[in-house]
Design a protein around this motif. Structure first.
Motif, mmCIF file in Angstrom:
data_model
loop_
_atom_site.group_PDB
_atom_site.id
_atom_site.type_symbol
_atom_site.label_atom_id
_atom_site.label_comp_id
_atom_site.label_asym_id
_atom_site.label_seq_id
_atom_site.Cartn_x
_atom_site.Cartn_y
_atom_site.Cartn_z
ATOM 1 N N ALA A 1 6.241 -49.767 -9.043
ATOM 2 C CA ALA A 1 5.004 -50.087 -9.758
ATOM 3 C C ALA A 1 5.337 -50.685 -11.123
ATOM 4 O O ALA A 1 6.274 -50.242 -11.789
ATOM 5 C CB ALA A 1 4.162 -48.828 -9.934
ATOM 6 N N PRO A 2 4.590 -51.702 -11.587
ATOM 7 C CA PRO A 2 4.888 -52.346 -12.872
ATOM 8 C C PRO A 2 4.915 -51.365 -14.036
ATOM 9 O O PRO A 2 5.759 -51.476 -14.936
ATOM 10 C CB PRO A 2 3.753 -53.364 -13.024
ATOM 11 N N GLU A 3 4.017 -50.362 -14.026
ATOM 12 C CA GLU A 3 4.006 -49.407 -15.138
ATOM 13 C C GLU A 3 5.262 -48.539 -15.134
ATOM 14 O O GLU A 3 5.750 -48.148 -16.207
ATOM 15 C CB GLU A 3 2.747 -48.536 -15.086
ATOM 16 N N ALA A 4 5.808 -48.268 -13.939
ATOM 17 C CA ALA A 4 7.055 -47.500 -13.869
ATOM 18 C C ALA A 4 8.219 -48.314 -14.426
ATOM 19 O O ALA A 4 9.103 -47.781 -15.105
ATOM 20 C CB ALA A 4 7.332 -47.086 -12.427
ATOM 21 N N VAL A 5 8.204 -49.613 -14.160
ATOM 22 C CA VAL A 5 9.264 -50.492 -14.674
ATOM 23 C C VAL A 5 9.203 -50.559 -16.195
ATOM 24 O O VAL A 5 10.230 -50.483 -16.882
ATOM 25 C CB VAL A 5 9.137 -51.902 -14.058
ATOM 26 N N ARG A 6 7.996 -50.693 -16.733
ATOM 27 C CA ARG A 6 7.859 -50.756 -18.193
ATOM 28 C C ARG A 6 8.326 -49.454 -18.840
ATOM 29 O O ARG A 6 9.012 -49.475 -19.874
ATOM 30 C CB ARG A 6 6.401 -51.060 -18.570
ATOM 31 N N GLU A 7 7.965 -48.326 -18.262
ATOM 32 C CA GLU A 7 8.394 -47.038 -18.818
ATOM 33 C C GLU A 7 9.917 -46.900 -18.756
ATOM 34 O O GLU A 7 10.547 -46.431 -19.716
ATOM 35 C CB GLU A 7 7.751 -45.889 -18.056
ATOM 36 N N LEU A 8 10.510 -47.336 -17.655
ATOM 37 C CA LEU A 8 11.967 -47.259 -17.530
ATOM 38 C C LEU A 8 12.644 -48.127 -18.586
ATOM 39 O O LEU A 8 13.622 -47.709 -19.223
ATOM 40 C CB LEU A 8 12.394 -47.700 -16.126
ATOM 41 N N ALA A 9 12.124 -49.329 -18.804
ATOM 42 C CA ALA A 9 12.703 -50.206 -19.817
ATOM 43 C C ALA A 9 12.634 -49.564 -21.198
ATOM 44 O O ALA A 9 13.588 -49.630 -21.992
ATOM 45 C CB ALA A 9 11.983 -51.555 -19.812
ATOM 46 N N GLN A 10 11.526 -48.926 -21.494
ATOM 47 C CA GLN A 10 11.389 -48.258 -22.798
ATOM 48 C C GLN A 10 12.389 -47.122 -22.952
ATOM 49 O O GLN A 10 12.978 -46.939 -24.022
ATOM 50 C CB GLN A 10 9.954 -47.743 -22.950
ATOM 51 N N ARG A 11 12.592 -46.368 -21.895
ATOM 52 C CA ARG A 11 13.553 -45.262 -21.960
ATOM 53 C C ARG A 11 14.981 -45.781 -22.153
ATOM 54 O O ARG A 11 15.766 -45.229 -22.924
ATOM 55 C CB ARG A 11 13.477 -44.420 -20.690
ATOM 56 N N LEU A 12 15.326 -46.843 -21.434
ATOM 57 C CA LEU A 12 16.674 -47.405 -21.556
ATOM 58 C C LEU A 12 16.897 -47.972 -22.953
ATOM 59 O O LEU A 12 17.984 -47.823 -23.536
ATOM 60 C CB LEU A 12 16.898 -48.480 -20.490
ATOM 61 N N ASP A 13 15.893 -48.622 -23.516
ATOM 62 C CA ASP A 13 16.018 -49.162 -24.868
ATOM 63 C C ASP A 13 16.135 -48.050 -25.911
ATOM 64 O O ASP A 13 16.849 -48.182 -26.911
ATOM 65 C CB ASP A 13 14.802 -50.043 -25.199
ATOM 66 N N ALA A 14 15.452 -46.945 -25.671
ATOM 67 C CA ALA A 14 15.425 -45.867 -26.668
ATOM 68 C C ALA A 14 16.709 -45.043 -26.679
ATOM 69 O O ALA A 14 17.037 -44.419 -27.696
ATOM 70 C CB ALA A 14 14.226 -44.950 -26.404
ATOM 71 N N ALA A 15 17.430 -45.008 -25.580
ATOM 72 C CA ALA A 15 18.622 -44.157 -25.488
ATOM 73 C C ALA A 15 19.792 -44.775 -26.238
ATOM 74 O O ALA A 15 20.048 -45.979 -26.149
ATOM 75 C CB ALA A 15 18.994 -43.949 -24.026
ATOM 76 N N GLU A 16 20.524 -43.946 -26.987
ATOM 77 C CA GLU A 16 21.729 -44.430 -27.665
ATOM 78 C C GLU A 16 22.851 -44.692 -26.666
ATOM 79 O O GLU A 16 23.667 -45.581 -26.844
ATOM 80 C CB GLU A 16 22.188 -43.387 -28.695
ATOM 81 N N SER A 17 22.917 -43.871 -25.636
ATOM 82 C CA SER A 17 23.965 -44.034 -24.625
ATOM 83 C C SER A 17 23.384 -43.739 -23.254
ATOM 84 O O SER A 17 22.602 -42.794 -23.080
ATOM 85 C CB SER A 17 25.140 -43.091 -24.899
ATOM 86 N N VAL A 18 23.745 -44.562 -22.267
ATOM 87 C CA VAL A 18 23.242 -44.437 -20.904
ATOM 88 C C VAL A 18 24.434 -44.405 -19.950
ATOM 89 O O VAL A 18 25.405 -45.150 -20.120
ATOM 90 C CB VAL A 18 22.309 -45.617 -20.528
ATOM 91 N N ALA A 19 24.354 -43.541 -18.940
ATOM 92 C CA ALA A 19 25.353 -43.514 -17.872
ATOM 93 C C ALA A 19 24.645 -43.745 -16.549
ATOM 94 O O ALA A 19 23.561 -43.205 -16.303
ATOM 95 C CB ALA A 19 26.094 -42.175 -17.843
#
Length: 579
Positions: A188-206
């Motif tokens: 769903a487009p809203e799920a994609v937008r939320e995921l992008a926001q979370r990835l941008d907000a994280a200092e480090s991602v694995a």
């Protein structure tokens, strides 16, 4: 014109669905179906020595080709043997249809000779089970069963009494086109937008990848590059994402190695991609997002801050253009350094003079096997310590396949899996990496390999021990008991079965024996007498488990090496990706 029977309509449905063969043992209630196969001239009957092996073979064929594979068992004991292989197929997501024939329909419910309730018995091992009670239900129920298997993908069971199979068809079968290619699941487009926001907000991602990244490798690597994110994987995900991956930090879990554990536990955000890793005690249990095409899997292994229903590739392709932040590379560089150090440490622990040590160290044998096998080989791997050696030494390259009972964990799967892979493989080299315990359980399938002249190379790691069980006992602080058994000469058994075989006790002979066997036409067996004391412990174990090892005196526990992956880790450090 010959009268069309119910068994003929079943064969027609299977051919419409793209099935090429049925694995099974002929007899009794199956005879009408077997005769219909013979008369069709298009569907092949593969005689396995045990129906369990037939179900394993079908599972491997389905995983190798992505198409429907079929197995069968006659009434009573014939279909009860199917259980183990069907469980494996279901949990591996392999599209398999099992035909469970039944006693005469008028005798059902009378405690007749060989009576079982396969619809109930196999219901736990299948996603869909149905019994045909009279001729008017064919071919409709057969087509539904096929679609259930392909649509999962998963396992379907069609129960068919022998007398019903032999009845005259009440109407022509007609034709129907099953849906054999599932559509892409787009988030769903809203799920994609939320995921992008979370990835941008994280200092480090694995990133933590399972087999669901099979068709999304480029998108996963693009995301890792964009986020400067280390990439770990499960055993089933290894073959699709580990090779040539500059962000690779290994695996976690009982077979784990490298820095994957640290990456997942120290990252601000963990992104699980097509991953249904069952050992929740190894997961961080926090700040986790999961992406999966099967919504039933979301959140069942660990608490989630976001669940995204969608194919991995479609999800990542949608989220990548929405990312706005440049992530620093500190976290990635730190994990790559830890990964390289971890691999260097364990490699140094086993390389000193190992080429001269007797019994043969399995780590060394697995490394040589990896180098000797074809670049497009299909490996099938027994459950137990062979899973460890396969996880750490068999090098994926995008062309090889590695198939095992990785979700069900059944012993004895390697040889029958190899049979299915060989029938499906179009002449590719198939290597069954067998343990002595696993091979001895379904050893009769060596005769199947010889009968059909399959290009299966069985490599037996013979340590006269159930090594994984021994390790489990040591972890619990128990003395190993019931795990060791007398040495058997599997090479002699193989030669008596009609295939060339080599028995190797000196490590200097491992490479030569493997290359001779691989060069031979048709089947061959290489038996390697390996050290029963060479075990492997996870990279991260609990304090009470360490205590358990200390209480198990007299055993040598080694951390297994990781073959050519050390070279990859060092190369990645020299070429740290830049955003």
């Amino acid at each position: 014109m010959a009268t069309e029977r119910i068994a003929d309509q079943l064969v027609q449905v299977l051919l419409e669905a793209g099935a090429e063969r049925i694995y099974g043992v002929v007899g009794d209630s199956l005879n009408p179906v077997v005769d219909a196969v013979r008369r069709s001239g298009r569907l092949e009957w593969v005689y396995v020595r045990n129906e369990e092996a037939g179900a394993f073979a079908a599972a491997a064929e389905a995983q190798t080709t992505g198409r429907l594979a079929v197995c069968a068992g006659s009434c009573g004991p014939g279909n009860t043997h199917l259980v183990q292989g069907l469980y494996d197929a279901r949990r591996s997501g392999a599209p398999v249809l099992a035909l469970a024939s039944q006693i005469p329909s008028r005798q059902i419910g009378t405690d007749y000779f060989q009576e079982t309730r396969p619809d109930r018995l196999l219901g736990e091992a299948a996603d869909y089970t149905v019994q045909i009670a009279h001729s008017g239900q064919m071919p409709r129920l057969a087509r539904i069963a096929v679609q259930q298997a392909m649509g999962g993908p998963g396992t379907a069971v069609l129960v068919l009494p022998g007398d019903v199979a032999d009845e005259e068809a009440s109407a022509p079968a007609g034709s129907a086109a099953p849906c054999l290619a599932p559509a892409t699941v787009r988030p769903a487009p809203e799920a994609v937008r939320e995921l992008a926001q979370r990835l941008d907000a994280a200092e480090s991602v694995a990133l933590f990848c399972g087999a669901g990244v099979r068709d999304a490798r480029d998108a996963v690597l693009s995301l890792a590059d964009r986020l400067n994110a280390p990439v770990g994987h499960t055993l089933r995900g290894k073959e699709w994402i580990q090779y040539g991956n500059p962000f690779d930090v290994g695996m976690i879990g009982l077979l784990g190695y490298g820095a994957c554990h640290e990456a997942l536990h120290e990252a601000d955000l963990v992104l699980m991609l097509g991953c249904d890793f069952p050992y929740d005690e190894f997961l961080p249990g926090r700040n986790t997002v999961q992406v999966d095409r099967d919504a039933r899997r979301l959140g069942r292994r660990t608490p989630l801050v976001q669940a995204v229903h969608g194919d991995v590739g479609a999800t990542l392709e949608a989220v990548l253009p929405l990312l706005t932040r440049d992530h620093p590379e500190r976290f990635l560089v730190s994990m790559l350094k830890r990964h390289e150090r971890a691999l260097s440490k364990v490699v140094e622990a086993y390389t000193h003079d190992i080429e001269r040590m007797r019994p043969i160290h399995p780590e060394y044998a697995a490394r040589v096997l990896d180098e000797a096998a074809d670049d497009d080989a299909v490996f099938t791997v027994d459950t137990g310590m062979n899973n460890v050696w396969a996880a750490r030494y068999l090098s994926p390259n995008g062309r090889r396949r590695i198939i095992g009972s990785f979700s069900h964990g059944s012993m004895a799967n390697a040889l029958p899996h190899a049979i299915g892979a060989a029938f499906a493989g179009g002449g590719r080299q198939v290597v069954a990496l067998s343990g002595d315990g696993g091979l001895s359980m379904l050893m009769g399938e060596l005769l199947t390999v010889v009968q059909y002249r399959l290009p299966v190379k069985t490599v037996v790691f013979n340590n006269a021990s159930l090594g994984m069980v021994k390790l489990e006992m040591m972890v619990d602080g128990l003395p190993a008991f019931g795990t060791d058994h007398p040495q058997a000469d599997f090479s002699a058994i193989a030669r008596a079965s009609g295939m060339p075989a080599w028995r190797v006790e000196d490590p200097a002979g491992v490479d030569g024996a493997l290359r001779e066997a691989f060069a031979a036409e048709g089947p061959a067996l290489v038996e390697l007498v390996t050290d029963p004391n060479a075990l492997s412990i996870p990279a991260h174990i609990k304090a009470e488990q360490v205590k358990g090892f200390a209480l198990s005196a007299g055993r040598t526990v080694l951390e297994g090496g990781v073959g050519r992956m050390l070279d990859l880790a060092r190369s990645n450090l020299r070429n740290v990706p830049r955003p």
